[in-house]
Design an enzyme around this catalytic site. Structure first.
Site: not given
Length: 246
Positions: A6, A8, A49-50, A76, A139, A152, A185, A187
């Site tokens: 999904s 980017l 789940d990376v 991403c 970001s 974040y 963006f 998204t």
């Protein structure tokens, strides 16, 4: 690539696929992974789940068996999160802070460490002896974190801070490391906002006066892959936007 089902990540996976790359998408959203498989049957898409060490190691084994060993890795995976350090309910719970780190920082580091280890053993290519490139997603919140973004901003700031030392360490193997720092963006992260709010965000952009197009992010990823001189850098992609405090 992680988070490739999904936003980017999806735009980047599509562009890499169009460029002829053998693409593998890792994403924890099973429904989004299914959509990727319906659209591109020749792409390997796995639910994963990376940020989990065992899950990513198992997924990468499947990727290498099906698509070959990776020379390009794009991280991403991540989610937005807003909560104040201190609110009416008291201090931010540590579990909330750690969850944001899990989703945005641990996921990037886990992918970077595993793919870099494998890349370092690949045959060098070209006149410079490059073996691979890893591109992470930071970001503009890493630099302009707003009120309510402390977790974040910390996570994305850490991604940015990892970039140079990782590039310096992996230079001996011919593996490059970069990070992109996108601004606002268009998204799925913004889909739930009212149209008036989306319009206001677009008007906050100096130029172009609109939300970023995910394809523009994908274009920059492809340029970073092809330009060997780019290394150890965090690149803002934000239309000159600087976020206010709130």
């Amino acid at each position: 690539m992680s988070g490739g089902a999904s936003g980017l990540g999806f735009a980047t996976a599509r562009r890499l696929h169009e460029a002829g790359a053998r693409v593998a998408v890792l994403d924890r959203d099973a429904e989004a992974v299914a959509r990727v498989l319906r659209e591109w049957p020749d792409i390997l898409a796995l639910t994963c789940d990376v940020a989990r060490e065992d899950a990513l190691a198992e997924a990468l084994t499947k990727v290498y068996e099906r698509q070959g060993r990776a020379r390009i890795a794009v991280a991403c995976a991540g989610v937005a999160g807003a909560r104040r350090l201190v609110s009416r309910e008291g201090p931010m719970p540590m579990t909330d802070f750690l969850q944001i780190l899990h989703d945005n920082l641990f996921s990037s580091f886990n992918l970077l460490r595993l793919v870099a280890s494998d890349m370092s053993t690949l045959k060098p290519l070209g006149r410079d002896g490059e073996r691979g490139v890893a591109i992470m997603t930071s970001s503009i919140a890493a630099f302009d974190g707003q009120i309510g973004q402390i977790a974040y901003a910390a996570a994305k700031g850490a991604v940015a801070a990892m970039t140079l030392p990782a590039a310096r360490e992996l230079a001996q193997f011919g593996v490059r490391v970069l990070a992109l720092a996108p601004g606002l963006f268009d998204t799925p992260l913004l889909d739930n906002l009212p149209s008036e709010t989306r319009a206001a965000l677009a008007q906050a952009m100096p130029f172009p006066r609109r939300l970023g197009d995910p394809d523009e992010f994908a274009d920059l990823v492809l340029h970073c892959i092809g330009n060997v001189a780019l290394n150890g850098e965090v690149i803002r992609l934000d239309g000159a936007l600087r976020l206010p405090a709130r």
